[in-house]
Enzyme design. Structure first.
Site, mmCIF file in Angstrom:
data_model
loop_
_atom_site.group_PDB
_atom_site.id
_atom_site.type_symbol
_atom_site.label_atom_id
_atom_site.label_comp_id
_atom_site.label_asym_id
_atom_site.label_seq_id
_atom_site.Cartn_x
_atom_site.Cartn_y
_atom_site.Cartn_z
ATOM 1 N N LYS A 122 0.836 -1.205 0.000
ATOM 2 C CA LYS A 122 0.000 0.000 0.000
ATOM 3 C C LYS A 122 0.869 1.252 0.000
ATOM 4 C CE LYS A 122 -2.052 -1.084 3.860
ATOM 5 N NZ LYS A 122 -1.397 -2.369 4.119
ATOM 6 N N THR A 123 1.825 1.283 0.934
ATOM 7 C CA THR A 123 2.678 2.470 1.010
ATOM 8 C C THR A 123 3.518 2.578 -0.256
ATOM 9 O OG1 THR A 123 2.723 2.259 3.405
ATOM 10 C CG2 THR A 123 4.390 3.658 2.431
ATOM 11 N N ASP A 176 -1.839 7.935 4.131
ATOM 12 C CA ASP A 176 -1.418 6.578 4.529
ATOM 13 C C ASP A 176 -2.003 6.275 5.913
ATOM 14 O OD1 ASP A 176 -0.239 4.120 4.397
ATOM 15 O OD2 ASP A 176 1.841 4.836 4.383
ATOM 16 N N GLU A 177 -2.145 5.008 6.246
ATOM 17 C CA GLU A 177 -2.649 4.578 7.565
ATOM 18 C C GLU A 177 -4.005 5.227 7.881
ATOM 19 O OE1 GLU A 177 -0.951 2.274 9.081
ATOM 20 O OE2 GLU A 177 1.171 2.523 8.553
ATOM 21 N N GLN A 218 -5.278 -3.169 11.154
ATOM 22 C CA GLN A 218 -4.144 -2.515 11.813
ATOM 23 C C GLN A 218 -4.555 -1.235 12.530
ATOM 24 O OE1 GLN A 218 -0.188 -2.663 9.758
ATOM 25 N NE2 GLN A 218 -1.400 -3.399 8.043
ATOM 26 N N ARG A 233 5.446 -7.316 10.853
ATOM 27 C CA ARG A 233 6.640 -6.486 10.613
ATOM 28 C C ARG A 233 7.803 -7.352 10.145
ATOM 29 N NH1 ARG A 233 4.343 -2.894 9.127
ATOM 30 N NH2 ARG A 233 2.544 -4.186 9.510
HETATM 31 P P1 ATP Z 1 1.766 -2.071 6.035
HETATM 32 O O1 ATP Z 1 0.330 -2.448 6.057
HETATM 33 O O2 ATP Z 1 2.554 -2.854 6.998
HETATM 34 O O3 ATP Z 1 1.973 -0.589 6.103
HETATM 35 P P2 ATP Z 1 2.108 -1.912 3.177
HETATM 36 O O4 ATP Z 1 0.902 -2.488 2.570
HETATM 37 O O5 ATP Z 1 2.202 -0.444 3.227
HETATM 38 O O6 ATP Z 1 2.328 -2.565 4.605
HETATM 39 P P3 ATP Z 1 4.662 -1.750 1.853
HETATM 40 O O7 ATP Z 1 5.454 -1.311 3.008
HETATM 41 O O8 ATP Z 1 4.296 -0.755 0.819
HETATM 42 O O9 ATP Z 1 3.352 -2.507 2.388
HETATM 43 O O10 ATP Z 1 5.356 -2.954 1.120
HETATM 44 C C1 ATP Z 1 5.860 -4.082 1.821
HETATM 45 C C2 ATP Z 1 7.133 -4.596 1.149
HETATM 46 O O11 ATP Z 1 6.815 -5.193 -0.099
HETATM 47 C C3 ATP Z 1 8.119 -3.494 0.848
HETATM 48 O O12 ATP Z 1 9.399 -3.983 1.077
HETATM 49 C C4 ATP Z 1 7.891 -3.214 -0.625
HETATM 50 O O13 ATP Z 1 9.034 -2.685 -1.248
HETATM 51 C C5 ATP Z 1 7.533 -4.569 -1.170
HETATM 52 N N1 ATP Z 1 6.634 -4.509 -2.341
HETATM 53 C C6 ATP Z 1 5.475 -3.861 -2.414
HETATM 54 N N2 ATP Z 1 4.905 -4.039 -3.625
HETATM 55 C C7 ATP Z 1 5.721 -4.842 -4.332
HETATM 56 C C8 ATP Z 1 5.694 -5.421 -5.655
HETATM 57 N N3 ATP Z 1 4.689 -5.210 -6.488
HETATM 58 N N4 ATP Z 1 6.723 -6.202 -6.030
HETATM 59 C C9 ATP Z 1 7.753 -6.421 -5.167
HETATM 60 N N5 ATP Z 1 7.843 -5.926 -3.932
HETATM 61 C C10 ATP Z 1 6.846 -5.145 -3.513
HETATM 62 MG MG MG Z 2 2.356 0.904 4.854
#
Ligand code: ATP
Ligand code: MG
Length: 800
Positions: free
Chosen positions: A58-59, A245-246, A276, A651
């Site tokens: 997402k981020t 975000d969040e 979360q 995490r």
């Molecule tokens: P959270 O809910 O914990 O905030 P999130 O959904 O924001 O998580 P991110 O932090 O954006 O998740 O991504 C998690 C990991 O996966 C990061 O290391 C990111 O670089 C990697 N990632 C995200 N999308 C892809 C993708 N399409 N291909 C490869 N790696 C990815």
């Molecule tokens: Mg995130």
């Protein structure tokens, strides 16, 4: 792409934006995304919600969207409003955008936290809130002082109705975007029916002072937007794209603020995860994210299901735990990562053993001897439920010289309440410690302001004595009048009493012991109260404990727990002095090497972050899930705790280690603990139960431990029985006497350079310097440290 299409894509963008465009071939960063993420990045207009589980990117999609807006010239940096929750997250977001663009993301003035953005906005429009643009932002102390004045003026008994309670109520109203005239009648009874009236007075007073409190930053901006459509429209035009975000952790005021700003173009992209949501206790409303489609009809909802962060075992463990919550949307995650390690689970005898084991484990993982790839210290993190848990780790790591950093707060011995308490202990041990006296003379508040303190200083100077003595003289001569004078008398008498308690009764000695100058050496018997009891007495009788008990801010319970943890720790020392020396030595020996460090932080501070290896200690009922949270909010509280567990496990990228202890010390007393109910919710197939090497099963219990455990009635407790029943199931370390390092103060010795020595905390080493009663030792494991000679023994004397 034809040039015609390109021009089309720039429609509405300014010339400078076009000139800045296409800094980097967009295919580069778009190719890093999966189709759903790409959709969220490329659909630039209209409302978008990305509602998806942890680690699904997402981020990543959000930051790529910012980069894409800039790169395609859709928006200039100052036309993008991007909000997140912590300063750390904001910094990371900016860095990620920079990386995607291939150059630093300069000039994004509106990327930040809600508060930092609102300060900027409010300075521009202060007059609309009845303020000048140079308004001050009050901290919680100032806020409280102001409220106290109002409470006193209203003749309210602030023993029954503490001003802090009012502060909490007002914060809550502000989180709900309620100005005094909007507080619903259902709340009219608040604070003995006077809450609303005092709230109104407080706001007036803040205006007179040209000041705001934290909650005002959002509240004023929401009010301005609601009452000045022209101002709102200006910003609706200005912020052409909004990203959050969040989003699951926004409170009502933040939500309204966003909805107002996005009300025109509706180019708003919110991302979050209902699983979360962990700030309910601060007024966050998970309902905000669930209502998005109603608020923005036609919203495009993107769901992401592939987790890119964690191995299948870690993901399965997290998913299984969160399944226990009833109020959730329910999402399934998958990953194509290689299987990796199972989630590791281990039980320990007590919290100190847990810290010791984790320290060793980190060492081993660094060296690559743990079956996983060798890892750097900055790839590892310890995530705790309560900040008081950090103390055991900090102490252990300082001892073995393992570099660490505490994220999102000061380190244990640097915390305000710990420094205050230590200042009291220092004064009890040595009444000449003027710095300690200055720190606590008016903490808690005793009505001894600047003037009274100057009187004490002057008196001490005139008589050439310490501040404590000076204070005594000032009291005797009646130099300080009124309430302050009475309180100072109480403090001075208290200090004398506590100081006397560090010793037993005076022992009369025979005449022939009188030495040449006619004085007799003074001898005392052993003290009648233990130093642990004494510490508790000092904190209670000085009013310091009550000071935090009466404090109704969200931080207060944590501070009380830290104080308890401080008292707990005294059990490791013979007396207060030994403890104070330990602290000053470990703090003194500490230098910032600047290299990689293990991170220690709370689960709350870990939101949004990721680490290859994560340790989750203290999974015991009452600690995690937290008893307080369950007592205050029942099932809702328990579900929020479970979401925290989910945040914690997710995490971890490669290795996730969960641990618990059978015993924790509370006020120096052993208390047995039951393994967290969340442990029962871990799926067995994905968990490996660890057995600490050489300890399981065969450990002989020492007499000392046996007695203490029996005293605490551990063996009859359901927790212990349950634990025994599970021993086969979960690895359980047996107690080790060596854990309990009571320092032998009689082991004074003279040392020579180069001599091999042993220190109870730092282990073996060689003497490299001698300076009075301090010896500099190069320890085999803990590096070079200065230690007090009496805590060292010559290697041959080590009682093994
Ligand atoms: P959270 O809910 O914990 O905030 P999130 O959904 O924001 O998580 P991110 O932090 O954006 O998740 O991504 C998690 C990991 O996966 C990061 O290391 C990111 O670089 C990697 N990632 C995200 N999308 C892809 C993708 N399409 N291909 C490869 N790696 C990815
Ligand atoms: Mg995130």
């Amino acid at each position: 792409m034809s040039s015609f299409d390109e021009n089309d894509a720039f429609e509405g963008a300014s010339l400078s934006a076009r000139a800045m465009a296409a800094l980097r071939p967009e295919a580069d960063y778009l190719n890093e995304l999966n189709p759903a993420q790409r959709e969220a990045v490329e659909l630039l207009d209209g409302p978008i919600l990305m509602l998806a589980g942890a680690g699904t990117g997402k981020t990543k999609a959000l930051t790529t969207r910012i980069a894409h807006l800039l790169n395609t010239g859709r928006a200039r940096p100052n036309e993008i409003l991007a909000v997140t929750f912590t300063n750390k997250a904001a910094r990371e977001m900016k860095e990620r955008v920079g990386r995607l663009l291939g150059q630093p993301a300069e000039g994004m003035p509106w990327l930040g936290t809600f508060h930092s953005i609102c300060v900027k906005l409010l300075r521009r429009h202060a007059e609309l809130a009845g303020l000048k643009s140079n308004f001050t932002i009050l901290d919680t102390d100032d806020q409280l002082r102001l409220l106290k004045q109002l409470v006193q003026a209203a003749n309210i008994d602030d023993k029954r109705w503490p001003a802090r309670m009012l502060a909490g109520i007002i914060d809550d109203w502000k989180n709900r975007a309620l100005t005094p005239d909007k507080v619903p009648t259902a709340d009219a009874g608040a604070y003995n029916n006077k809450g609303v009236e005092l709230y109104a007075q407080y706001q007036t007073r803040l205006g007179e002072l040209n000041a705001v409190d934290f909650g005002d930053l959002l509240l004023h901006m929401v009010t301005i937007f609601q009452t000045h459509p022209d101002v709102l429209e200006q910003y609706q035009r200005w912020f052409r794209y909004i990203l959050v975000d969040e989003y699951q952790d926004t409170n009502i005021a933040q939500y309204l603020w966003l909805r107002l700003l996005a009300g025109g173009h509706k180019n708003i992209c919110c991302v979050g995860d209902d699983d979360q949501s962990i700030y309910g206790w601060r007024g966050a409303e998970v309902g905000n994210i669930l209502r998005f489609e109603k608020d923005f009809p036609g919203a495009h909802v993107v769901r992401l299901e592939q987790n890119y962060r964690s191995t299948p075992h870690i993901l399965a463990a997290a998913s299984n735990v969160i399944r226990g919550n009833e109020s959730r949307l329910g999402k399934e995650l998958w990953t194509d990562k290689p299987e990796g390690e199972k989630v590791r689970l281990i039980g320990h005898w007590d919290g100190e053993e847990e810290a010791r084991w984790i320290g060793e484990e980190i060492d081993a993982m660094q060296g690559g001897t743990r079956g996983v790839r060798p890892m750097n210290l900055d790839e590892m993190a310890i995530l705790v439920r309560a900040s008081h848990q950090m103390r055991a780790f900090e102490d252990r790591f300082l001892t073995i010289g393992l570099p660490y950093k505490v994220i999102g707060g000061p380190r244990f011995y640097e915390r305000m309440e710990i420094r205050d308490a230590m200042a009291y202990f220092r004064l009890v041990v040595s009444p000449e410690d003027d710095l300690a006296f200055e720190r606590i003379v008016n903490t808690p508040k005793r009505g001894l302001g600047d003037k009274a303190q100057q009187t004490i200083q002057r008196t001490a100077r005139e008589h050439g004595v310490s501040l404590v003595q000076g204070a005594r003289i000032a009291v005797e001569q009646g130099l300080i009048k009124g309430k302050g004078g009475a309180a100072l008398r109480e403090l001075v008498e208290g200090l004398a009493r506590w100081n006397a308690m560090t010793r037993g009764p005076r022992i009369e000695i025979e005449d022939d012991a009188v030495i040449d100058d006619g004085t007799a050496p003074v001898r005392y018997g052993p003290p009648e109260v233990s130093h642990i009891e004494l510490a508790q007495i000092v904190l209670d009788e000085s009013g310091y404990t009550a000071h935090w008990q009466n404090d109704k801010t969200p931080e207060a319970p944590g501070r009380l727990e830290n104080l308890k943890e401080l008292v707990n720790q005294l059990d490791n020392f013979e007396n207060l002095q030994g403890f104070l020396e330990h602290v000053s030595l470990v703090m003194d020996n500490e230098q910032d090497s600047g290299g990689p460090k293990v991170s220690i932080m709370t689960l709350h501070a870990a939101k949004g972050l990721e680490f290859p290896a994560v340790f989750l200690p203290g999974w015991e009922d009452g600690l995690f899930p937290s008893q307080r949270s369950m007592d205050e909010s029942g099932l809702k509280g328990l579900e929020e705790e479970r979401r925290l567990a989910y945040v914690g496990i997710t995490r971890a990228e490669e290795v996730c280690t969960i641990s618990f202890a059978a015993n924790r010390r509370v006020f120096g007393q052993w208390q047995n603990a039951m393994p967290s109910r969340f442990i029962d919710e871990l799926p067995e197939d994905h968990v490996e139960v660890l057995t600490p090497p050489g300890l399981y099963g065969g450990g002989q219990m020492s007499a000392g431990i046996e007695t203490r455990a029996a005293q605490a009635n551990v063996y009859n407790s359901p927790g212990w029985k349950r634990m025994q029943a599970r021993q086969g199931q979960y690895g359980m370390s047996q107690p080790r006497e060596s854990r309990n390092t009571v320092i032998d103060a009689t082991a004074v010795a003279s040392f020579t350079l180069g001599e091999r020595v042993f220190h109870q905390k730092f282990g073996y080493g060689g003497v490299v310097g001698i300076e009075g009663d301090k010896v500099e030792v190069e320890f085999d494991k803990a590096g070079t440290k200065k230690v007090v000679a009496q805590y060292l023994s010559a290697k041959d004397d080590v009682p093994f």
